[in-house]
Scaffold this motif. Structure first.
Motif, mmCIF file in Angstrom:
data_model
loop_
_atom_site.group_PDB
_atom_site.id
_atom_site.type_symbol
_atom_site.label_atom_id
_atom_site.label_comp_id
_atom_site.label_asym_id
_atom_site.label_seq_id
_atom_site.Cartn_x
_atom_site.Cartn_y
_atom_site.Cartn_z
ATOM 1 N N PHE A 130 0.900 -1.218 0.112
ATOM 2 C CA PHE A 130 0.642 0.483 -0.200
ATOM 3 C C PHE A 130 0.922 1.514 0.702
ATOM 4 C CE2 PHE A 130 0.446 -1.024 4.767
ATOM 5 C CZ PHE A 130 1.051 0.290 4.898
ATOM 6 N N ALA A 131 1.821 1.251 0.192
ATOM 7 C CA ALA A 131 2.676 2.179 -0.017
ATOM 8 C C ALA A 131 3.753 2.367 -0.506
ATOM 9 C CB ALA A 131 3.750 2.123 1.937
ATOM 10 N N THR A 132 3.863 1.298 -1.745
ATOM 11 C CA THR A 132 3.793 1.997 -2.636
ATOM 12 C C THR A 132 3.646 1.528 -4.270
ATOM 13 O OG1 THR A 132 4.405 -0.517 -3.180
ATOM 14 C CG2 THR A 132 6.258 0.372 -1.953
ATOM 15 N N LYS A 133 2.189 1.492 -3.679
ATOM 16 C CA LYS A 133 1.233 1.502 -4.788
ATOM 17 C C LYS A 133 1.187 2.698 -5.700
ATOM 18 C CE LYS A 133 -3.282 -0.713 -5.180
ATOM 19 N NZ LYS A 133 -4.451 -0.735 -4.323
ATOM 20 N N SER A 134 1.324 3.866 -5.505
ATOM 21 C CA SER A 134 1.079 5.107 -5.677
ATOM 22 C C SER A 134 2.360 4.910 -6.769
ATOM 23 C CB SER A 134 1.508 6.653 -5.206
ATOM 24 O OG SER A 134 2.106 6.389 -4.045
ATOM 25 N N GLY A 179 8.088 0.775 -11.986
ATOM 26 C CA GLY A 179 10.072 0.172 -12.504
ATOM 27 C C GLY A 179 10.514 0.255 -10.947
ATOM 28 N N VAL A 180 9.955 1.241 -10.114
ATOM 29 C CA VAL A 180 10.331 1.170 -9.183
ATOM 30 C C VAL A 180 9.984 0.222 -8.152
ATOM 31 C CG1 VAL A 180 10.755 2.795 -6.746
ATOM 32 C CG2 VAL A 180 10.954 3.921 -8.848
ATOM 33 N N GLN A 181 8.481 -0.053 -8.506
ATOM 34 C CA GLN A 181 8.100 -1.056 -7.959
ATOM 35 C C GLN A 181 8.644 -2.951 -7.446
ATOM 36 O OE1 GLN A 181 3.489 -1.680 -8.941
ATOM 37 N NE2 GLN A 181 3.615 0.555 -7.860
ATOM 38 N N GLN A 182 8.961 -3.071 -9.109
ATOM 39 C CA GLN A 182 9.556 -3.858 -9.521
ATOM 40 C C GLN A 182 11.480 -4.152 -8.358
ATOM 41 O OE1 GLN A 182 9.570 -4.276 -13.931
ATOM 42 N NE2 GLN A 182 7.816 -5.012 -13.964
ATOM 43 N N VAL A 183 11.658 -3.241 -8.674
ATOM 44 C CA VAL A 183 13.353 -2.674 -7.950
ATOM 45 C C VAL A 183 12.841 -3.138 -6.135
ATOM 46 C CG1 VAL A 183 14.531 -1.100 -7.494
ATOM 47 C CG2 VAL A 183 13.914 -1.156 -9.547
ATOM 48 N N LEU A 184 11.790 -2.578 -5.880
ATOM 49 C CA LEU A 184 11.277 -3.153 -4.585
ATOM 50 C C LEU A 184 11.199 -4.439 -4.221
ATOM 51 C CD1 LEU A 184 9.829 -0.071 -2.987
ATOM 52 C CD2 LEU A 184 12.434 -0.336 -3.076
ATOM 53 N N ASN A 185 10.029 -5.529 -5.198
ATOM 54 C CA ASN A 185 9.906 -6.330 -4.718
ATOM 55 C C ASN A 185 10.946 -6.868 -4.946
ATOM 56 O OD1 ASN A 185 7.684 -6.055 -4.777
ATOM 57 N ND2 ASN A 185 6.582 -6.286 -7.234
ATOM 58 N N ARG A 186 12.035 -6.918 -6.155
ATOM 59 C CA ARG A 186 13.668 -7.908 -5.856
ATOM 60 C C ARG A 186 14.373 -7.334 -5.129
ATOM 61 N NH1 ARG A 186 14.415 -10.116 -11.039
ATOM 62 N NH2 ARG A 186 13.050 -9.168 -12.723
#
Length: 194
Positions: free
Chosen positions: A100-104, A108-115
């Protein structure tokens, strides 16, 4: 309407997985199968432990006897069974994520954080496997046994290592594999409603 992929080498989107990531896909298929087998074994073990505990409780209440060492068996067997479920949870993205904090944020940033999350969980799984192996070997060396049944604790601790290793390997694989392969690993067995 339900869309179920016909083969393990076809993602939910319907595009074949051949070509650009063939080595990645072969590795993903092997890891997915290993995780599915481990999860099946872990789930079966948990069901067996639940049946054993139910029999012990019913027998204690109705007949005045119980399975000797039932709590020890459930503790040791439950630890091994649970360790076998971690890999499947990792493949299906079932670990707790605070998205919920990274949804906005941009995709690409979400994928980096997922990795980063995959890498962290992979390292954690391997660290747990190494530490659990050291614990098991130490327990065998000092001949540690359970209180009631006098079963060697080291064997049960060492039985947790394969599940933890698989969990760690999958996390590291997901942190480096192409995003499409990681997504396909998670959704290959799911049914998608339209």
């Amino acid at each position: 309407m339900i869309d179920v992929p016909g083969r393990a080498d076809q993602p939910v989107g319907g595009m074949p997985l051949e070509g650009l990531r063939s080595p990645w896909q072969h590795a993903a298929t092997g890891l997915r199968r290993a995780a599915l087998i481990a999860a099946g074994a872990g789930g079966t073990a948990l069901c067996g432990l639940a049946i054993l505990l139910t029999i012990s409780i019913v027998a204690r209440k109705t007949m005045g006897w119980q399975v000797r060492g039932d709590v020890e068996i459930v503790q040791m067997g439950g630890a091994v069974a649970s360790s076998l479920l971690f890999a499947w949870c990792q493949i299906r993205h079932g670990n707790v994520a605070v998205d919920f904090a990274t949804k906005s944020l941009p995709r690409g940033v979400q994928q980096v954080l997922n990795r980063i999350g995959y890498f962290s969980l992979g390292c954690l799984g391997l660290l747990l496997a190494v530490r659990t192996a050291a614990l098991g070997l130490g327990s065998l060396e000092i001949h540690a046994v359970s209180t009631l049944l006098a079963w060697g604790e080291g064997y049960w601790q060492l039985a947790m290592v394969p599940g933890l290793m698989l969990f760690g390997m999958i996390g590291l694989f997901q942190s480096f594999a192409p995003q499409q392969v990681v997504d396909d690993m998670a959704h290959i067995f799911s049914c998608k409603g339209n």
